[in-house]
Motif scaffolding. Structure first.
Motif, mmCIF file in Angstrom:
data_model
loop_
_atom_site.group_PDB
_atom_site.id
_atom_site.type_symbol
_atom_site.label_atom_id
_atom_site.label_comp_id
_atom_site.label_asym_id
_atom_site.label_seq_id
_atom_site.Cartn_x
_atom_site.Cartn_y
_atom_site.Cartn_z
ATOM 1 N N THR B 64 51.342 -9.197 -16.405
ATOM 2 C CA THR B 64 51.853 -10.057 -15.336
ATOM 3 C C THR B 64 50.727 -10.811 -14.625
ATOM 4 O O THR B 64 50.953 -11.397 -13.579
ATOM 5 C CB THR B 64 52.626 -9.228 -14.301
ATOM 6 N N LEU B 65 49.513 -10.754 -15.197
ATOM 7 C CA LEU B 65 48.389 -11.414 -14.539
ATOM 8 C C LEU B 65 47.805 -12.500 -15.430
ATOM 9 O O LEU B 65 47.782 -12.359 -16.662
ATOM 10 C CB LEU B 65 47.289 -10.399 -14.245
ATOM 11 N N ASP B 66 47.344 -13.558 -14.807
ATOM 12 C CA ASP B 66 46.612 -14.564 -15.543
ATOM 13 C C ASP B 66 45.120 -14.378 -15.286
ATOM 14 O O ASP B 66 44.718 -13.888 -14.229
ATOM 15 C CB ASP B 66 47.038 -15.964 -15.100
ATOM 16 N N VAL B 67 44.329 -14.785 -16.264
ATOM 17 C CA VAL B 67 42.878 -14.655 -16.159
ATOM 18 C C VAL B 67 42.359 -15.563 -15.041
ATOM 19 O O VAL B 67 42.779 -16.708 -14.914
ATOM 20 C CB VAL B 67 42.232 -15.036 -17.503
ATOM 21 N N GLU B 68 41.487 -15.001 -14.212
ATOM 22 C CA GLU B 68 40.825 -15.801 -13.183
ATOM 23 C C GLU B 68 39.323 -15.622 -13.341
ATOM 24 O O GLU B 68 38.863 -14.531 -13.706
ATOM 25 C CB GLU B 68 41.237 -15.331 -11.785
ATOM 26 N N ASP B 69 38.601 -16.675 -13.029
ATOM 27 C CA ASP B 69 37.159 -16.628 -13.171
ATOM 28 C C ASP B 69 36.581 -15.472 -12.354
ATOM 29 O O ASP B 69 36.957 -15.272 -11.201
ATOM 30 C CB ASP B 69 36.549 -17.963 -12.712
ATOM 31 N N GLY B 70 35.696 -14.710 -12.963
ATOM 32 C CA GLY B 70 35.019 -13.637 -12.231
ATOM 33 C C GLY B 70 35.765 -12.318 -12.206
ATOM 34 O O GLY B 70 35.330 -11.371 -11.556
ATOM 35 N N MET B 71 36.886 -12.248 -12.903
ATOM 36 C CA MET B 71 37.664 -11.008 -12.914
ATOM 37 C C MET B 71 36.872 -9.880 -13.577
ATOM 38 O O MET B 71 36.262 -10.093 -14.639
ATOM 39 C CB MET B 71 38.918 -11.230 -13.750
ATOM 40 N N VAL B 72 36.879 -8.707 -12.957
ATOM 41 C CA VAL B 72 36.246 -7.546 -13.579
ATOM 42 C C VAL B 72 37.342 -6.527 -13.863
ATOM 43 O O VAL B 72 37.961 -5.994 -12.953
ATOM 44 C CB VAL B 72 35.150 -6.950 -12.667
ATOM 45 N N VAL B 73 37.572 -6.292 -15.146
ATOM 46 C CA VAL B 73 38.720 -5.503 -15.577
ATOM 47 C C VAL B 73 38.258 -4.229 -16.255
ATOM 48 O O VAL B 73 37.286 -4.241 -17.010
ATOM 49 C CB VAL B 73 39.578 -6.327 -16.585
ATOM 50 N N ARG B 74 38.951 -3.116 -15.976
ATOM 51 C CA ARG B 74 38.694 -1.877 -16.715
ATOM 52 C C ARG B 74 40.021 -1.424 -17.316
ATOM 53 O O ARG B 74 41.025 -1.345 -16.635
ATOM 54 C CB ARG B 74 38.150 -0.792 -15.786
ATOM 55 N N THR B 75 39.990 -1.144 -18.600
ATOM 56 C CA THR B 75 41.243 -0.767 -19.256
ATOM 57 C C THR B 75 41.346 0.731 -19.490
ATOM 58 O O THR B 75 42.349 1.202 -20.016
ATOM 59 C CB THR B 75 41.366 -1.461 -20.631
ATOM 60 N N ASP B 76 40.308 1.486 -19.092
ATOM 61 C CA ASP B 76 40.295 2.895 -19.516
ATOM 62 C C ASP B 76 39.949 3.857 -18.383
ATOM 63 O O ASP B 76 39.377 4.905 -18.620
ATOM 64 C CB ASP B 76 39.286 3.062 -20.655
ATOM 65 N N THR B 77 40.296 3.521 -17.156
ATOM 66 C CA THR B 77 39.976 4.442 -16.063
ATOM 67 C C THR B 77 40.948 5.621 -16.069
ATOM 68 O O THR B 77 42.034 5.536 -16.648
ATOM 69 C CB THR B 77 40.086 3.738 -14.700
ATOM 70 N N PRO B 78 40.583 6.705 -15.395
ATOM 71 C CA PRO B 78 41.502 7.860 -15.349
ATOM 72 C C PRO B 78 42.862 7.491 -14.771
ATOM 73 O O PRO B 78 43.895 7.961 -15.252
ATOM 74 C CB PRO B 78 40.769 8.860 -14.448
ATOM 75 N N ALA B 79 42.881 6.648 -13.737
ATOM 76 C CA ALA B 79 44.163 6.278 -13.117
ATOM 77 C C ALA B 79 45.034 5.512 -14.107
ATOM 78 O O ALA B 79 46.251 5.738 -14.190
ATOM 79 C CB ALA B 79 43.909 5.432 -11.874
ATOM 80 N N VAL B 80 44.415 4.615 -14.866
ATOM 81 C CA VAL B 80 45.153 3.851 -15.869
ATOM 82 C C VAL B 80 45.710 4.776 -16.938
ATOM 83 O O VAL B 80 46.880 4.732 -17.289
ATOM 84 C CB VAL B 80 44.229 2.791 -16.500
ATOM 85 N N ARG B 81 44.854 5.661 -17.417
ATOM 86 C CA ARG B 81 45.286 6.571 -18.491
ATOM 87 C C ARG B 81 46.398 7.500 -18.016
ATOM 88 O O ARG B 81 47.311 7.818 -18.758
ATOM 89 C CB ARG B 81 44.099 7.384 -18.990
ATOM 90 N N ARG B 82 46.307 7.939 -16.765
ATOM 91 C CA ARG B 82 47.333 8.852 -16.251
ATOM 92 C C ARG B 82 48.698 8.148 -16.270
ATOM 93 O O ARG B 82 49.698 8.703 -16.718
ATOM 94 C CB ARG B 82 46.968 9.287 -14.829
ATOM 95 N N LEU B 83 48.723 6.895 -15.789
ATOM 96 C CA LEU B 83 49.984 6.153 -15.781
ATOM 97 C C LEU B 83 50.481 5.916 -17.204
ATOM 98 O O LEU B 83 51.660 6.097 -17.504
ATOM 99 C CB LEU B 83 49.787 4.809 -15.066
#
Lengths: 639, 213
Positions: B64-83
Motif C-alpha cells: 500500500t506504499l509508493d516508493v519515496e526518495d530517501g526511504m529506508v526499508v527493512r523487510t526482516d525485523t523481528p516485528a515484521v517476522r512476528r506479524l
C-alpha cells in the motif's frame, strides 16, 4: 442576499408559530405518548388506543400527540399529560399500560385526581408535585443532542421550528463556508462515531480537497449490541439531523447528501424520509435553500445490516453496490470517497450537535465538557442498572456519577462488577475505574473507548469470560472476512474462550489470548479488526482471577458457565410437598426424596435454571454452585 | 529516480513505484498472496507483506506504499517476522494440508512462504480446524475448494477485468467467508469455458477447471 435569507426564514418561523398556536387553542387536555421504537416495543400502541377509546367513551375533547423517546427507557411507555384546567402542571406518567391509561382518563381528566401512585413527576415547577427536572436522572444531564427528543412531535416540522429549529441554518447562511468551519474547529467537537477525529478538521480537508460533486454522508449504521442512540435521535427529532447535514454540506460545498441508515430501523427511515419531504416543501432543502444560491438534495440509503458498514470505507463500498468490505486508508474518504469524490462521513450525534454550535458559537460548546473532549456525550446505558435508557452528559463526568447517581445504580442489591463501554470495540472496566472521567482520552487510556456510546453495566452475576466470548462471537460473525487477522484471528480467540467457558481451558491459553489479541490489533486492516480483541484484553487485564479460576480450577466464580456449574436443592430450605420445581423442569431431572423433598438428577439436568426461577422466594432452595462437584449428592427414594 | 535503501541495499527506483513491486523486481522477496501489480487499489488483505520503514512507528504493508526518495526499508525485523508468521499460521490453521493431492503442489505460494519464513505447513500452537464448508461442484466449468482458498480476491479481480463484470464474489461472513459463483447457471451464457482466468491466477489451486479433476 443575507436580508432575503432572513426574510425567508422569518416567514417560515411565523407560519410555524401560527400553526403551533392553532394547535394550542384546541380545548381540553393534551396527551403526549412516547412512540419511538422503544415505546412501541413496550406497548405504546395499545396505550394510545386505550387513551383514544377512553376519551371517546367519556366524551372528552382532547388531543393525543405522538412524540419520540425522552430517553427514559426504564419507564416506558411514557405519557405526559398537559391538562391546564385541572390546576395541575403537565404530568409525566411512567409504565402506562392500557389499563392505567383508562384509569388516568377517569381519575385525572374527569375526577381531577392525578393518581400520585402512577406519576413520576411534573414537567414544570409547581407547588403540588415534585418536578422531574430536580431528579438526578434529569438534573445532572446536559441536553444538546437530545434536547427536544420526546418533547416535540417528530413528524411536524413546525414543532421543531417553533422550538428554535433551523435557526442554526439561517445563521450559517450568514457566514462564509470557511467561517462555519472555523466555528466548528473552535468548538473542538470530535466525531461521535468512535474514533474522535476533530470534526472541523475533517470538514476543512473536504472543503480543500480537489474535485467536483463533493458529498456529505450521515452515518446512521449503528450496530453495537445494546446501543440505540442514533435510532432514537432519528426517530425523535429528525429535523435537527437534517439541519446539521445542510450546514455541513454548505460548509464543505457538497451538492448532495445521503442518510446511510440500516434497514433494521424502519421507523427511523420513515421519520427521516418524512422530514426530508417536509423540509423540501418549506424550501429548507432542494434548490436555492431559503432563497440563497445553495442547492442540496438529501436521499436515504438503506444499509443491509452489516456491522462493518459503519466503517467508512466499507460504507462507501456498500453505497457503490459492492459488498461492504473496508479498504486500505489512505486515501481517506475526504479526498477519495464515494465515486472518488471528496466525501465527509459524520455520525448522527456529531451532526445533531452542529445546529447548537452555530446558534451559540464554538466558544460556548468548548465551555462544556473537558479541554480535550468538549461538548456532551450520549450513552445508551443498559444492563444491570436501575434507570436504563439514553443519557446525555457533559464529557468529564465520572463513571460512578453516571452509573450510580444518574442511573440509580445496580438493582436488587447486587454488587457492581464491570461496565462494558463502546460495544464490541470497547473494553470492560472494573470497579477500580469508577472514578475515571468519561472522555475520549481517559477511556482510551483505560483500554476502553467511548465508541459510539453503548454502555452495558454488569453486576456480580455476570461471568467476564462469558462476556468476552459474547463480544468475540459478535465480531467474528460480523467480520467481513477480508483480512487474515480479523477473519481467522478472532475465530481462534473465540475458540479459546469457548473452550475456557466449557471447562476445557489449557495451560498457556491465557498467554495465547494475550499475544494473539495484540497481533490482531497490530496486523488488521480496518478499525473493526484493530479493536475486536479489546473486550478480551481488558477483561483479561482486569479480571484475570476469573480466567484463572476457569482454567486452573474449572470453576466459574459467577456461576454462569453451564459446563462448570450445577444446580442442587438445599434440603433444609426445601418445603415438603411443594412441587413448583418439578413442573418447571423441561427434562424431568427433579425427583422426590423419601421425605417428600426434592433432588436434582445431575445426569439429566441441562442447567437451564428454570427450577431456580420456579422455587418460591420464601424457600429459595435451589442453589447453583461451581465447580459442579460441590453439589451434594441426594439419594433418590427407593420405592 | 528515487534512491531507497532496502535491507542495507541501495536501490534506484522510479518515483511512485509500488514498494512491494520494487522489492520483488530487485530480488528482495517479501511474502505476499493478494498483491497484483495491475490492480490500482491494492487489496491489502493477506497481511503478509509487512515491512518496517524508518520514521514510521509500526510495521506497514508494503503493497500500500509508493516508493519515496530517501526511504529506508527493512523487510526482516523481528516485528515484521512476528506479524508475517502469525498471519501465515492463521491461514494454515484453516487450510487443508494435503499437498500430495493438490494440483498446486510444488508451485504453491503457501509452500514458498513456509520455506521463506522457515515454518512448517501445519501451524504450531493453534488448533487446526476446517470450516464447515463443502467443495462447490455446482459450476459447469469450475470447481471451488474452500479449504484451500486464502481469500486473496485475485480471482474476482481478474474475472471482472476480463468479462466486464465479475461472475465470482465473496459470500458469507467471518470465518465462513468464501468465494461463490453467481450469474447464470446456463453454461452457454457463461464465458468461463474459454476464460479460466481465475484458475490461472489462483495462488493455491482453490479454483480449478472441471476438466482438471
Amino acid at each position: 442576499m443575507k436580508m432575503e435569507i432572513n426574510q425567508a426564514f422569518d416567514k417560515i418561523c411565523k407560519d410555524a408559530d401560527a400553526h403551533i398556536k392553532r394547535l394550542s387553542l384546541i380545548k381540553g387536555p393534551r396527551i403526549s405518548i412516547g412512540m419511538a421504537t422503544c415505546g412501541i416495543a413496550s406497548g405504546a400502541i395499545d396505550t394510545k388506543k386505550a387513551f383514544e377509546e377512553a376519551l371517546k367513551e367519556q366524551g372528552i375533547d382532547g388531543q393525543i400527540q405522538t412524540v419520540g423517546c425522552i430517553g427514559h427507557c426504564y419507564a416506558e411507555p411514557v405519557v405526559i399529560i398537559d391538562h391546564p384546567d385541572s390546576g395541575f402542571p403537565p404530568i409525566f406518567y411512567h409504565h402506562v399500560t392500557p389499563g392505567k391509561a383508562k384509569m388516568i382518563v377517569q381519575s385525572f381528566l374527569i375526577d381531577g385526581d392525578p393518581l400520585f401512585e402512577y406519576l413520576l413527576g411534573a414537567t414544570k415547577e409547581n407547588e403540588l408535585i415534585p418536578q422531574i427536572y430536580d431528579f438526578p436522572r434529569f438534573s445532572q444531564e446536559k441536553r444538546i443532542i437530545l434536547q427536544k427528543c420526546g418533547i416535540i412531535d417528530p413528524e411536524d416540522i413546525n414543532a421543531y421550528i417553533d422550538e428554535g429549529g433551523y435557526s442554526g441554518l439561517a445563521r450559517a447562511f450568514q457566514l462564509a463556508p470557511d467561517e462555519i468551519i472555523s466555528e466548528i474547529i473552535s468548538s473542538g467537537i470530535r466525531g461521535r462515531g468512535g474514533a474522535g477525529f476533530p470534526t472541523g478538521k475533517k470538514w476543512g480537508f473536504a472543503r480543500e480537497a480537489e474535485g467536483q460533486d463533493k458529498i456529505m454522508i450521515l452515518n446512521a449504521d449503528e450496530g453495537d449490541p445494546g446501543a440505540y442512540m442514533d435510532r432514537t435521535i432519528l426517530e425523535s427529532n429528525p429535523h435537527q439531523i437534517l439541519e446539521g447535514m445542510i450546514i455541513c454540506a454548505y460548509a464543505i460545498g457538497a451538492g448532495s447528501a445521503i442518510v446511510y441508515v440500516r434497514s433494521e430501523y424502519p421507523r427511523a427511515i420513515e421519520m427521516i424520509s418524512g422530514a426530508i419531504s417536509q423540509a423540501e416543501e418549506l424550501g429548507l432543502l432542494g434548490n436555492s435553500i431559503l432563497g440563497s444560491s445553495f442547492d442540496l438534495k438529501i436521499s436515504v440509503f438503506k444499509g443491509s445490516g452489516a456491522f462493518v458498514c459503519g466503517e467508512e470505507t466499507a460504507l462507501i463500498q456498500s453505497l457503490e453496490g459492492e459488498r461492504g468490505m473496508p479498504q486500505h486508508r489512505p486515501p481517506y474518504p475526504v479526498q477519495h470517497g464515494l465515486g472518488n469524490r471528496p466525501t465527509v462521513i459524520n455520525n448522527v450525534k456529531t451532526i445533531a450537535s452542529v445546529p447548537a454550535i452555530l446558534n451559540n458559537g464554538g466558544d460556548w460548546y468548548r465551555s462544556i465538557g473537558t479541554k480535550d473532549s468538549p461538548g456532551t456525550a450520549v450513552f445508551s446505558i443498559v444492563g444491570n442498572v436501575l434507570h436504563a435508557g439514553l443519557v446525555e452528559i457533559p464529557m468529564g463526568v465520572d463513571l460512578k456519577t453516571l452509573i450510580f447517581d444518574i442511573c440509580g445504580g445496580i438493582p436488587d442489591k447486587k454488587k457492581f462488577k464491570a461496565v462494558q463501554i463502546g460495544g464490541p470495540s470497547g473494553g470492560c472496566l472494573s470497579s477500580d475505574f469508577l472514578d475515571t472521567p468519561i472522555d475520549f482520552d481517559s477511556l482510551a487510556g483505560a483500554g476502553a473507548m467511548i465508541g459510539s456510546g453503548g454502555m452495558v453495566v454488569l453486576d456480580e452475576d455476570n461471568c467476564m469470560v462469558n462476556i468476552a466470548r459474547y463480544f468475540l462471537e459478535f465480531t467474528q460473525n460480523e467480520s467481513c472476512g477480508k483480512c487474515t487477522f480479523c477473519r481467522i484471528g478472532t475465530y481462534h480467540l473465540l475458540r479459546i474462550l469457548d473452550r475456557i467457558t466449557k471447562g476445557q481451558g489449557r495451560e498457556g491459553d491465557l498467554e495465547q489470548l494475550k499475544t494473539l489479541s495484540e497481533t490482531i490489533i497490530e496486523g488488521s486492516l480496518c478499525g473493526l479488526g484493530k479493536t475486536a480483541p479489546n473486550p478480551v484484553l481488558t477483561s483479561l487485564r482486569y479480571f484475570r482471577d476469573e480466567y484463572e479460576a476457569h482454567v486452573l480450577e474449572k470453576r466459574c466464580p459467577a456461576c454462569v458457565c453451564r459446563s462448570l456449574t450445577a444446580f442442587y436443592i438445599d434440603l433444609d430450605k426445601c418445603a415438603r410437598g411443594c412441587d413448583a420445581c418439578v413442573g418447571s423442569c423441561p427434562v424431568d431431572a427433579i425427583f422426590t426424596t423419601k421425605n417428600r423433598k426434592k433432588g436434582v438428577d445431575q445426569a439429566l439436568c441441562v442447567k437451564c435454571g428454570e427450577c431456580q426461577v420456579a422455587c418460591p422466594p420464601e424457600y429459595n432452595a435451589v442453589i447453583r454452585v461451581s465447580p459442579p462437584e460441590k453439589a451434594p449428592i441426594i439419594e433418590k427414594s427407593v420405592n | 529516480m528515487s534512491k531507497i535503501i532496502v535491507d542495507e541495499q541501495y536501490l534506484e527506483i522510479i518515483e511512485g513505484t509500488n514498494l512491494l513491486q520494487a522489492c520483488l523486481e530487485n530480488n528482495i522477496y517479501i511474502p505476499n498472496l493478494c498483491y497484483l501489480k495491475e490492480r490500482k487499489e491494492k487489496n491489502a488483505s493477506c497481511r503478509l507483506c509487512f515491512v518496517e520503514i524508518e520514521g514510521m512507528p509500526k510495521p506497514v504493508t508494503s503493497c500500500t506504499l509508493d516508493v519515496e526518495d530517501g526511504m529506508v526499508v527493512r523487510t526482516d525485523t523481528p516485528a515484521v517476522r512476528r506479524l508475517q508468521r502469525t498471519a501465515f499460521q492463521l491461514l494454515m490453521s484453516v487450510h487443508e494440508v494435503d499437498c500430495a493431492h493438490c494440483p498446486a503442489n510444488k508451485k504453491c505460494e503457501l509452500q514458498k512462504i513456509a520455506r521463506f519464513l522457515k515454518l512448517g505447513l501445519k501451524p504450531k500452537g493453534l488448533d487446526h480446524s476446517l470450516r464447515e464448508l463443502e467443495t462447490d461442484h455446482d459450476h459447469p466449468f469450475l470447481e471451488y475448494f474452500p479449504h484451500r482458498c486464502v481469500l486473496c480476491g485475485k480471482c474476482i479481480y481478474v474475472c471482472k477485468k476480463r468479462n466486464g463484470r465479475p461472475y465470482l464474489t465473496f459470500a458469507g461472513r467471518g470465518l465462513d467467508t468464501q468465494i461463490s459463483f453467481f450469474g447464470d447457471k446456463d453454461p452457454l451464457k457463461l464465458p468461463c469455458a474459454e476464460c479460466l482466468a481465475c484458475t490461472l491466477i489462483c495462488p493455491v489451486a482453490a479454483i480449478i477447471a472441471k476438466t482438471d479433476t
